[in-house]
Design a protein around this motif. Structure first.
Motif, PDB file in Angstrom:
ATOM      1  N   GLY A   3       0.857  -1.194   0.000  1.00 47.78           N
ATOM      2  CA  GLY A   3       0.000   0.000   0.000  1.00 47.78           C
ATOM      3  C   GLY A   3       0.881   1.228   0.000  1.00 47.78           C
ATOM      4  N   GLY A   4       0.449   2.265  -0.720  1.00 46.23           N
ATOM      5  CA  GLY A   4       1.283   3.479  -0.789  1.00 46.23           C
ATOM      6  C   GLY A   4       2.221   3.430  -1.977  1.00 46.23           C
ATOM      7  N   GLU A   5       3.391   4.026  -1.820  1.00 52.04           N
ATOM      8  CA  GLU A   5       4.300   4.168  -2.948  1.00 52.04           C
ATOM      9  C   GLU A   5       5.029   2.866  -3.285  1.00 52.04           C
ATOM     10  OE1 GLU A   5       5.645   8.620  -1.559  1.00 52.04           O
ATOM     11  OE2 GLU A   5       6.073   6.831  -0.377  1.00 52.04           O
ATOM     12  N   LEU A   6       5.434   2.754  -4.569  1.00 52.84           N
ATOM     13  CA  LEU A   6       6.258   1.627  -4.991  1.00 52.84           C
ATOM     14  C   LEU A   6       7.724   2.015  -4.809  1.00 52.84           C
ATOM     15  CD1 LEU A   6       4.399   0.373  -8.178  1.00 52.84           C
ATOM     16  CD2 LEU A   6       4.385  -0.578  -5.864  1.00 52.84           C
ATOM     17  N   LEU A   7       8.412   1.257  -3.968  1.00 50.11           N
ATOM     18  CA  LEU A   7       9.765   1.645  -3.570  1.00 50.11           C
ATOM     19  C   LEU A   7      10.815   0.619  -3.991  1.00 50.11           C
ATOM     20  CD1 LEU A   7       8.794   2.719   0.058  1.00 50.11           C
ATOM     21  CD2 LEU A   7       9.186   4.234  -1.887  1.00 50.11           C
ATOM     22  N   ALA A   8      12.050   1.080  -4.029  1.00 50.61           N
ATOM     23  CA  ALA A   8      13.186   0.193  -4.289  1.00 50.61           C
ATOM     24  C   ALA A   8      14.351   0.654  -3.432  1.00 50.61           C
ATOM     25  CB  ALA A   8      13.554   0.237  -5.767  1.00 50.61           C
ATOM     26  N   LEU A   9      15.323  -0.236  -3.237  1.00 51.87           N
ATOM     27  CA  LEU A   9      16.546   0.162  -2.530  1.00 51.87           C
ATOM     28  C   LEU A   9      17.502   0.788  -3.537  1.00 51.87           C
ATOM     29  CD1 LEU A   9      17.204  -2.907  -0.191  1.00 51.87           C
ATOM     30  CD2 LEU A   9      15.788  -0.889   0.211  1.00 51.87           C
ATOM     31  N   ARG A  10      18.212   1.822  -3.114  1.00 52.10           N
ATOM     32  CA  ARG A  10      19.113   2.492  -4.058  1.00 52.10           C
ATOM     33  C   ARG A  10      20.180   1.532  -4.561  1.00 52.10           C
ATOM     34  NH1 ARG A  10      21.229   6.411   0.608  1.00 52.10           N
ATOM     35  NH2 ARG A  10      22.218   4.851   1.901  1.00 52.10           N
ATOM     36  N   TYR A  11      20.584   1.759  -5.812  1.00 51.13           N
ATOM     37  CA  TYR A  11      21.533   0.885  -6.511  1.00 51.13           C
ATOM     38  C   TYR A  11      22.917   1.507  -6.482  1.00 51.13           C
ATOM     39  CZ  TYR A  11      23.331  -1.743 -10.575  1.00 51.13           C
ATOM     40  OH  TYR A  11      24.067  -2.531 -11.424  1.00 51.13           O
ATOM     41  N   ASP A  12      22.944   2.828  -6.388  1.00 49.05           N
ATOM     42  CA  ASP A  12      24.200   3.550  -6.239  1.00 49.05           C
ATOM     43  C   ASP A  12      23.885   4.883  -5.562  1.00 49.05           C
ATOM     44  OD1 ASP A  12      23.109   5.258  -8.127  1.00 49.05           O
ATOM     45  OD2 ASP A  12      24.634   4.912  -9.654  1.00 49.05           O
ATOM     46  N   LEU A  13      24.892   5.747  -5.417  1.00 51.00           N
ATOM     47  CA  LEU A  13      24.649   7.044  -4.796  1.00 51.00           C
ATOM     48  C   LEU A  13      24.578   8.168  -5.833  1.00 51.00           C
ATOM     49  CD1 LEU A  13      27.091   6.691  -1.752  1.00 51.00           C
ATOM     50  CD2 LEU A  13      24.630   6.226  -1.805  1.00 51.00           C
ATOM     51  N   THR A  14      24.862   7.836  -7.078  1.00 50.48           N
ATOM     52  CA  THR A  14      24.918   8.860  -8.125  1.00 50.48           C
ATOM     53  C   THR A  14      23.515   9.276  -8.560  1.00 50.48           C
ATOM     54  OG1 THR A  14      26.942   7.800  -8.878  1.00 50.48           O
ATOM     55  CG2 THR A  14      25.982   9.435 -10.341  1.00 50.48           C
ATOM     56  N   VAL A  15      22.657   8.282  -8.819  1.00 49.44           N
ATOM     57  CA  VAL A  15      21.290   8.592  -9.237  1.00 49.44           C
ATOM     58  C   VAL A  15      20.536   9.348  -8.129  1.00 49.44           C
ATOM     59  CG1 VAL A  15      19.068   7.516  -9.816  1.00 49.44           C
ATOM     60  CG2 VAL A  15      21.140   6.861 -11.053  1.00 49.44           C
ATOM     61  N   PRO A  16      20.620   8.923  -6.849  1.00 50.31           N
ATOM     62  CA  PRO A  16      19.991   9.730  -5.791  1.00 50.31           C
ATOM     63  C   PRO A  16      20.547  11.164  -5.721  1.00 50.31           C
ATOM     64  CG  PRO A  16      20.441   7.534  -4.953  1.00 50.31           C
ATOM     65  CD  PRO A  16      21.073   7.617  -6.308  1.00 50.31           C
ATOM     66  N   PHE A  17      21.835  11.326  -5.992  1.00 49.76           N
ATOM     67  CA  PHE A  17      22.431  12.672  -5.995  1.00 49.76           C
ATOM     68  C   PHE A  17      21.819  13.512  -7.110  1.00 49.76           C
ATOM     69  CE2 PHE A  17      26.185  15.340  -7.513  1.00 49.76           C
ATOM     70  CZ  PHE A  17      26.007  16.326  -6.559  1.00 49.76           C
ATOM     71  N   ALA A  18      21.708  12.930  -8.287  1.00 50.63           N
ATOM     72  CA  ALA A  18      21.113  13.652  -9.422  1.00 50.63           C
ATOM     73  C   ALA A  18      19.651  13.992  -9.117  1.00 50.63           C
ATOM     74  CB  ALA A  18      21.216  12.808 -10.694  1.00 50.63           C
ATOM     75  N   ARG A  19      18.926  13.061  -8.534  1.00 52.55           N
ATOM     76  CA  ARG A  19      17.531  13.289  -8.142  1.00 52.55           C
ATOM     77  C   ARG A  19      17.458  14.430  -7.124  1.00 52.55           C
ATOM     78  NH1 ARG A  19      15.575  13.116  -3.418  1.00 52.55           N
ATOM     79  NH2 ARG A  19      16.589  11.165  -2.821  1.00 52.55           N
ATOM     80  N   TYR A  20      18.379  14.428  -6.175  1.00 52.52           N
ATOM     81  CA  TYR A  20      18.429  15.477  -5.147  1.00 52.52           C
ATOM     82  C   TYR A  20      18.679  16.854  -5.768  1.00 52.52           C
ATOM     83  CZ  TYR A  20      20.321  18.204  -1.228  1.00 52.52           C
ATOM     84  OH  TYR A  20      20.566  19.186  -0.306  1.00 52.52           O
ATOM     85  N   LEU A  21      19.633  16.930  -6.686  1.00 45.40           N
ATOM     86  CA  LEU A  21      19.941  18.209  -7.341  1.00 45.40           C
ATOM     87  C   LEU A  21      18.721  18.726  -8.098  1.00 45.40           C
ATOM     88  CD1 LEU A  21      23.509  17.549  -8.848  1.00 45.40           C
ATOM     89  CD2 LEU A  21      22.950  18.898  -6.813  1.00 45.40           C
TER      90      LEU A  21
END
Lengths: 430, 430
Positions: free
Chosen positions: B62-80
């Motif tokens: 229920g709620g959002e469809l989630l995944a565990l991060r695969y690296d730190l680069t994509v989360p950094f780009a998402r953050y920016l």
């Protein structure tokens, strides 16, 4: 939902907070361990009571059925059992996961840090337990969060109370989880949940009410040790005896002033077996010098002598006691305080900016900064071929870099560097 | 499977390693950020090429469809992109997750740490790129891992090579991922995969072979800039021009001795757009002074100018370049080296054990240790009422505590403490 990114200013504040906590844990001789964020689902089942429905499960993609850890205590117990360790003092600072209703303004998230310190092993009673309370006292004092009180109780005393009030043993756990709500609702509501939802008799509830509204210090322990009913109950008597010993040790530590023996403290988790405790921050009422108002729990813990045995194939028990610091709520408080103060936290540690006042000096900057890095000096430069000096000095002011090392044509010719104090504008050639 | 607990000795070694890496990142002026372990699944889709099938997904509860991060680069780009940041130098040390075939002896796990340093922003070419390589050089030198080489290439040069060898643009990515295997298999096998699986013509494959087997320094860059075919290709020319500039900056940093311009370097991930690099440790052949043998990649990175734009609703690009230190492989090497040396790493930092030589002195120990803790001294005591002195001293030797503060009846009467150096057995009363 219920998670957050930490921007540099928040990450710097969190770093500061976590290192205060970790240095206390190290001061008490704890070693660090690390366990995976992922645990086998079966390891987490049946450990958390009502919390179990909040466990995040991973999709079955073939292979093992996994879940995200819910706390750091169960993984610690699993670790001890798996490695047949019967004696350990460890700390663990890491993120845990709960599919809870987030209340982010009060610091409640679905992903949050826990900072745990635990002592595992068969020892003389109350010595490690007292140290856990000392740790809470040290951390809350160090962080200057204002006045606080550490409530203490014992599951054996609570169970003794339930027994002498006529509650059948099968209803101890439900009764306990209702008592746990006494800090959030008045006794009348707690009583009606006991009678309604939990099916206790009104008489039993009233008798429980007489006990669980008590709080005090050594005097209260002595009084209950003389209580005609409670003193006849084996469990309660053991618990009260240990509580008296605990107060003796805490008084040697000089911290009884912040300790309250509080019979309403129950703690939500199933696995506690002895002493339990919880620290709450107090807010002084500005107008009247009345009873201080609680602004929420910032640390909690207790003794769990049966948990490790649940993971051992032969059920061998390892007694444990531990404390978890509620870092998220403390972080919220510090963050609000920082905002109110207007103070700007530096997010980097750069000591010097390597700058040039004229064009065509990139090579000089690259050579100098490389020397500084190799000498262990924290240095930055702007990533432009020909930045204006004003822009370079502005960057220092914006990010709090205290010094600028300037190489211009004259300095290059003389074989010197001009070191400028950004705040005072004083310069020396060196 | 593919995860591990870190026992105290391992956690201590890891701490030491991570703080060496983090202090280098701070030396270069990076700020820390932190992002959740959980990301929305849709954020990770289409960023990793063949790696995508290794993403851990959370169960739909229920709620959002989630995944565990695969690296730190994509989360950094998402953050920016989420925070509309166009300029940032940050580091991030955290765990990432891949449902890969684990090879734990070689340091390949399903949960593992990454240590990333990235520079985002529009700057003059190759200045931040050169700093990333300097960082790799500093860290590998600091850690004394033995000889190493940092291979450098540029995706634009590779694509230029494919173009002039007659590969259609639609096959650039598959061709690139085949070239990426050149460090693991001989050219003949790579060639047959190109022709067989990837459907390139045998002539194109042969022409590619002539280029991708080249490696060298500035001389090779100059030669390729004169190459009649490659010099006609716009992408390749840009890439070679920047590569020349990069070598100029690296030579000012004094590190070209460890840099190899290597046309076989391709890197697996889809998102690279410019410079790419990878550091490998070298093992000297004992018998002959021949070509050194590679023992695996310990750092890698490159430029990814398009990734942030993929997260921005208007597709606004933020150029980025970054490096990731392969801490797990380095950890495996250091762990093996430590084991071989027989050196025992202390897992705690305790400075003094508070001990008593007679019975009935628990109160004295509790009082003294409490004073020490309050003074910021790292102190322990045994959790027994009446431990034997020998046991207490033995504990010091076992755990490396250098001092024992002894309070006996005589010391209590005299108002002193006997401080004993555990190694030399020298004692002073104070």
């Amino acid at each position: 939902q219920g998670t957050r990114d930490h921007a540099p200013a928040q990450a710097a504040l969190r770093d500061r907070l976590l290192s205060a906590v970790v240095s206390c844990f190290k001061r008490h001789g704890a070693a660090a361990i690390d366990t995976p964020v992922l645990e086998l689902r079966e390891m987490l089942v049946g450990k958390y009571g009502e919390g179990s429905k909040l466990i995040y499960e991973l999709q079955d993609q073939g292979g093992e059925l996994l879940a995200l850890r819910y706390d750091l205590t169960v993984p610690f117990a699993r670790y001890l059992a798996m490695n047949k360790i019967t004696n350990m003092k460890r700390y663990h600072v890491a993120k845990v996961y709960r599919r809870d209703k987030p209340a982010t303004t009060r610091g409640r998230y679905r992903e949050f840090y826990q900072c745990d310190f635990d002592i595992a092993g068969q020892f003389d009673p109350m010595i490690p337990d007292a140290e856990c309370l000392k740790i809470v006292h040290e951390i809350l004092s160090d962080l200057q969060l204002g006045d606080f009180v550490i409530k203490v109780n014992d599951r054996r005393i609570l169970n003794g109370v339930f027994a002498v009030c006529g509650v059948p043993e099968s209803k101890f756990i439900p009764a306990c989880s209702t008592v746990d709500k006494m800090d959030k609702m008045p006794w009348e509501e707690v009583r009606s949940e006991m009678v309604g939802e939990k099916g206790l008799s009104p008489e039993a509830a009233d008798r429980i009410g007489e006990y669980v509204q008590l709080h005090g210090g050594l005097d209260l322990i002595e009084r209950l040790l003389q209580d005609p009913k409670l003193s006849q109950n084996k469990l309660a008597k053991e618990g009260l005896g240990d509580m008296k010993l605990l107060f003796e040790y805490l008084s040697l530590f000089g911290i009884t002033g912040k300790i309250s023996f509080d019979l309403s403290l129950a703690r939500g988790l199933d696995y506690y077996t002895g002493v339990i405790f919880e620290a709450v921050l107090l807010q002084q009422d500005n107008e009247h010098v009345e009873e201080p108002v609680s602004v929420g729990s910032v640390a909690g813990g207790g003794r769990y002598d049966g948990l490790v045995g649940m993971f051992d194939p032969k059920g061998r028990k390892v007694p444990c006691v531990g404390v978890s610091i509620g870092i998220e709520r403390i972080f919220s408080i510090l963050e609000q305080r920082l905002e109110a103060s207007g103070e700007k936290l530096r997010t980097t540690e750069t000591q010097v900016l390597v700058a040039t006042p004229q064009k065509h000096l990139l090579a000089a900057r690259l050579k100098l900064i490389s020397e500084l890095w190799d000498a262990g000096i924290k240095a930055e430069m702007l990533y432009k071929k020909d930045p204006k000096l004003l822009k370079q000095l502005q960057y220092c002011e914006d990010t709090g870099i205290p010094l600028a090392a300037i190489v211009g044509e004259q300095e290059l010719a003389d074989g010197v560097v001009k070191l400028r104090d950004v705040a005072t504008r004083q310069e020396v050639r060196m």
